[in-house]
Design an enzyme around this catalytic site. Structure first.
Site, PDB file in Angstrom:
ATOM      1  N   PRO A   1      -0.707   2.138  10.124  1.00 23.01           N
ATOM      2  CA  PRO A   1      -0.818   0.897  10.890  1.00 23.01           C
ATOM      3  C   PRO A   1      -2.191   0.607  11.498  1.00 23.01           C
ATOM      4  CG  PRO A   1       0.407   2.548  12.122  1.00 23.01           C
ATOM      5  CD  PRO A   1       0.093   3.167  10.809  1.00 23.01           C
TER       6      PRO A   1
ATOM      7  N   VAL B   1     -26.617  46.771  13.139  1.00 17.36           N
ATOM      8  CA  VAL B   1     -26.944  45.352  12.978  1.00 17.36           C
ATOM      9  C   VAL B   1     -27.981  45.186  11.869  1.00 17.36           C
ATOM     10  CG1 VAL B   1     -27.843  43.313  14.156  1.00 17.36           C
ATOM     11  CG2 VAL B   1     -26.444  44.953  15.408  1.00 17.36           C
TER      12      VAL B   1
ATOM     13  N   GLY C   1      -1.856  -1.898   4.471  1.00 18.15           N
ATOM     14  CA  GLY C   1      -1.500  -1.537   5.840  1.00 18.15           C
ATOM     15  C   GLY C   1      -0.086  -0.982   5.897  1.00 18.15           C
ATOM     16  N   GLY C   2       0.118  -0.003   6.773  1.00 20.53           N
ATOM     17  CA  GLY C   2       1.464   0.567   6.937  1.00 20.53           C
ATOM     18  C   GLY C   2       1.948   1.242   5.669  1.00 20.53           C
ATOM     19  N   ASP C   3       3.140   0.895   5.253  1.00 17.66           N
ATOM     20  CA  ASP C   3       3.721   1.440   4.025  1.00 17.66           C
ATOM     21  C   ASP C   3       3.757   0.335   2.973  1.00 17.66           C
ATOM     22  OD1 ASP C   3       5.631   3.685   2.790  1.00 17.66           O
ATOM     23  OD2 ASP C   3       6.438   1.699   2.325  1.00 17.66           O
TER      24      ASP C   3
ATOM     25  N   LYS D   1      -5.124 -11.335   3.914  1.00 17.79           N
ATOM     26  CA  LYS D   1      -4.290 -12.513   4.168  1.00 17.79           C
ATOM     27  C   LYS D   1      -4.016 -12.533   5.656  1.00 17.79           C
ATOM     28  CE  LYS D   1      -1.322 -11.344   0.982  1.00 17.79           C
ATOM     29  NZ  LYS D   1      -0.068 -11.231   0.261  1.00 17.79           N
TER      30      LYS D   1
ATOM     31  N   ASP E   1      -6.330  -4.476   2.203  1.00 14.77           N
ATOM     32  CA  ASP E   1      -5.910  -5.531   3.120  1.00 14.77           C
ATOM     33  C   ASP E   1      -6.966  -5.712   4.194  1.00 14.77           C
ATOM     34  OD1 ASP E   1      -3.589  -5.645   1.754  1.00 14.77           O
ATOM     35  OD2 ASP E   1      -2.329  -4.752   3.319  1.00 14.77           O
TER      36      ASP E   1
ATOM     37  N   MET F   1       6.027  -9.408  11.950  1.00 18.14           N
ATOM     38  CA  MET F   1       5.548 -10.772  11.718  1.00 18.14           C
ATOM     39  C   MET F   1       6.289 -11.800  12.563  1.00 18.14           C
ATOM     40  SD  MET F   1       4.896 -10.645   7.617  1.00 18.14           S
ATOM     41  CE  MET F   1       6.181  -9.522   7.116  1.00 18.14           C
TER      42      MET F   1
HETATM   43  N1  SAH Z   1       3.458  -2.879   5.192  1.00 18.96           N
HETATM   44  C1  SAH Z   1       3.224  -3.004   6.608  1.00 18.96           C
HETATM   45  C2  SAH Z   1       3.753  -4.314   7.166  1.00 18.96           C
HETATM   46  C3  SAH Z   1       3.017  -5.512   6.673  1.00 18.96           C
HETATM   47  S1  SAH Z   1       3.629  -6.994   7.385  1.00 18.96           S
HETATM   48  C4  SAH Z   1       3.851  -1.819   7.328  1.00 18.96           C
HETATM   49  O1  SAH Z   1       4.586  -1.042   6.726  1.00 18.96           O
HETATM   50  O2  SAH Z   1       3.590  -1.668   8.511  1.00 18.96           O
HETATM   51  C5  SAH Z   1       2.462  -7.246   8.678  1.00 18.96           C
HETATM   52  C6  SAH Z   1       3.141  -7.067  10.022  1.00 18.96           C
HETATM   53  O3  SAH Z   1       3.221  -5.675  10.318  1.00 18.96           O
HETATM   54  C7  SAH Z   1       2.382  -7.646  11.167  1.00 18.96           C
HETATM   55  O4  SAH Z   1       2.648  -9.041  11.319  1.00 18.96           O
HETATM   56  C8  SAH Z   1       2.940  -6.860  12.332  1.00 18.96           C
HETATM   57  O5  SAH Z   1       4.197  -7.319  12.705  1.00 18.96           O
HETATM   58  C9  SAH Z   1       3.109  -5.501  11.700  1.00 18.96           C
HETATM   59  N2  SAH Z   1       1.943  -4.647  11.950  1.00 18.96           N
HETATM   60  C10 SAH Z   1       1.136  -4.091  11.056  1.00 18.96           C
HETATM   61  N3  SAH Z   1       0.188  -3.340  11.652  1.00 18.96           N
HETATM   62  C11 SAH Z   1       0.415  -3.424  12.964  1.00 18.96           C
HETATM   63  C12 SAH Z   1      -0.202  -2.883  14.120  1.00 18.96           C
HETATM   64  N4  SAH Z   1      -1.268  -2.066  14.037  1.00 18.96           N
HETATM   65  N5  SAH Z   1       0.306  -3.175  15.328  1.00 18.96           N
HETATM   66  C13 SAH Z   1       1.380  -3.983  15.444  1.00 18.96           C
HETATM   67  N6  SAH Z   1       2.000  -4.528  14.392  1.00 18.96           N
HETATM   68  C14 SAH Z   1       1.538  -4.259  13.173  1.00 18.96           C
END
Ligand code: SAH
Length: 495
Positions: free
Chosen positions: A228, A23, A304-306, A273, A251, A386
């Protein structure tokens, strides 16, 4: 903080190691690497230490430990196999205000040695304050994987350019900004790829450019899908680009935890928005992106999302393309995919759903309604974006298209976040249930037979509010979360 972390320069400084076994010789080797001048005290030395003593690498004092030995030494390491001796060493060190490490004995140590990730001259030190050496090792392995092996070369390259950069940017903030841009992006990639000459040419160019960046040429836009809600659902590519950006245009729904990943000096612009209010028009967002890139910024457009699923990413890319501005597009997990996974609802399943259709219930002014008759008929899963404001009409249209009024549905609000709520029921009872539970946007509607599988597959329970897990839309109101009522869990049950 239990321990104050520091990096000590031990070059040619006297250090004492008490102990003559395996050690001790490991500790001696570590200290020698740091250039320390070492005295070893032990009643006998193992062959390795003996050899070091004979070749003049260390000084050996063979014999019993005596407290006065600690005097004239900066650091002391007690590494004998005898706890009493080790504690005597620690006591002598303490009495003489010397720092002492007793190997594997935090209680008697006044300093501990961290685990390190060595990218000489870059060193990452990790410590659990002696509480869990295994955790330290696990974290060390993770960081090992994260840091390229040639990272040290980047640090050496940066050192070589330090004076030139200091002369060019006497102001500390400007200098830091310059370095962050260079070390975060192309220049460091070049060095890691062994292309030093090119990196040198790039930094010469960057040093000659106007710091206001007006003559640096256009920057670049990254259209990044943030997923999401759960910040863990961004891709590695998106994460890396987010960290590089000078400006983040995001967003309203993007998680604050993701925004925390942006550089400290990055400018954050919200272009939120809501379904009811359009605070900034899409056209204005497009123009803003073009303008920011034109000014030479690396812009992360975090969506958000894609970006390409109901995200209007196409319009932004079109605007950038039309203006001749460079851009990259990084996909993200769209709400349908994310919400379905976190609700335990497979979007497709042999024998139950052979397809999934993503539909938006929202239509631009002047645009026709979705072709419900074609989109909704059949056995496939429907994922409707939506749609919260229009559930009466949506459910009526889907039934009119031929789906049974008893077809299972799930309305997922704030999916994948700590505020996720799921309301389940049949197509015909859905509008009433949504109203009862006051479901609001963002919510995603799933329709199809696979929803029943959630009874078995649901796994995600949002943690209690206020536990620090990031929410995707500001402060959550404790107690307001309404979980699916037991009666709602049975798609056929009346509420
Ligand atoms: N580009 C995004 C969608 C944008 S439109 C995607 O690919 O997910 C926004 C809509 O997405 C919302 O009105 C809802 O319907 C959905 N959305 C986005 N995030 C969400 C979440 N965490 N939970 C539930 N719905 C969601």
């Amino acid at each position: 903080m239990d321990y104050f972390p520091l990096f000590a320069d031990l070059t040619d400084r006297p250090c004492l190691v008490v102990g003559g076994g395996r050690v001790a010789s490991r500790k001696v080797r570590q200290l020698l690497r740091a250039g320390a001048r070492i005295t070893v005290n032990a009643s006998s030395l193992d062959p390795v230490l003996l050899d070091m003593a004979n070749t003049g690498k260390i000084t050996a004092t063979v014999g019993e430990f005596k407290p006065e030995l600690v005097i004239d030494h900066l650091l002391i390491v007690a590494a004998t196999s005898d706890a009493t001796v080790n504690q005597a060493v620690a006591a002598a060190a303490a009495a003489n205000f010397r720092l002492c490490n007793v190997v594997d004995d935090c209680e008697h140590s006044s300093f501990i040695v961290p685990a390190i990730v060595d990218r000489e001259p870059l060193t990452v030190a990790i410590s659990s304050g002696g509480r869990s050496p295994v955790l330290t090792t696990v974290i060390r392995q993770k960081i090992e994987g994260l840091l390229p092996a040639r990272l040290g070369a980047v640090a050496r390259w940066a050192e070589a350019w330090r004076d030139a950069v200091r002369a060019r940017f006497p102001d500390l903030r400007a200098r830091r900004h310059f370095w962050q841009t260079e070390l975060d992006g192309a220049a460091s990639d070049l060095i890691l790829g062994g292309r030093t000459a090119e990196a040198n040419r790039a930094i010469v160019r960057a040093l000659a450019a106007d710091p206001a960046r007006s003559d640096r040429g256009p920057g670049i836009a990254y259209l990044v899908g943030a997923g999401p809600g759960d910040p863990g659902l961004i891709t590695l590519a998106g994460w890396r680009l987010l960290q590089q950006a000078d400006v983040v245009v995001h967003d309203r729904l993007v998680s604050p935890a993701l925004l925390d990943l942006a550089r400290r000096d990055a400018e954050l612009i919200t272009v939120g928005k809501t379904p009811s209010t359009a605070s900034i028009s899409q056209d204005e967002i497009n123009k803003l992106l073009v303008q920011l890139v034109e000014q030479g910024n690396r812009v992360c457009r975090l969506k958000g999302g894609d970006p390409f699923v109901f995200g209007r990413g196409s319009e932004e890319a079109e605007a950038l393309a039309a203006a001749g501005m460079p851009y990259q597009i990084v996909p993200g997990i769209t709400a349908a995919v994310g919400c379905a996974a976190y609700a335990g609802i497979p979007l497709t399943r042999r024998g139950l759903a052979k397809a999934v259709v993503l539909i938006t219930a929202e239509s631009a002014t002047g645009e026709s309604e979705p072709d419900w008759a074609n989109l909704a008929a059949g056995e496939h899963t429907l994922a409707i974006y939506m749609g919260v404001g229009k559930l009466n009409a949506v459910s009526r249209q889907i039934i009119a298209a031929g789906r049974s009024p008893d077809c299972p549905t799930a309305l997922i609000e704030n999916g994948t976040t700590d505020r996720q709520r799921i309301v389940r029921g049949t197509l015909k009872e859905l509008p009433g249930l949504a109203k009862k539970h006051a479901v609001t946007a963002p919510a995603l509607l799933l329709v199809g037979q696979t929803i029943a599988l959630a009874d078995e597959l649901a796994w995600f329970t949002a943690p209690p509010l206020g536990t620090g897990w990031p929410s995707n839309s500001g402060v959550a109101e404790s107690g307001k979360t309404i979980w699916t009522e037991p009666s709602d869990l049975n798609p056929g049950a009346q509420t």
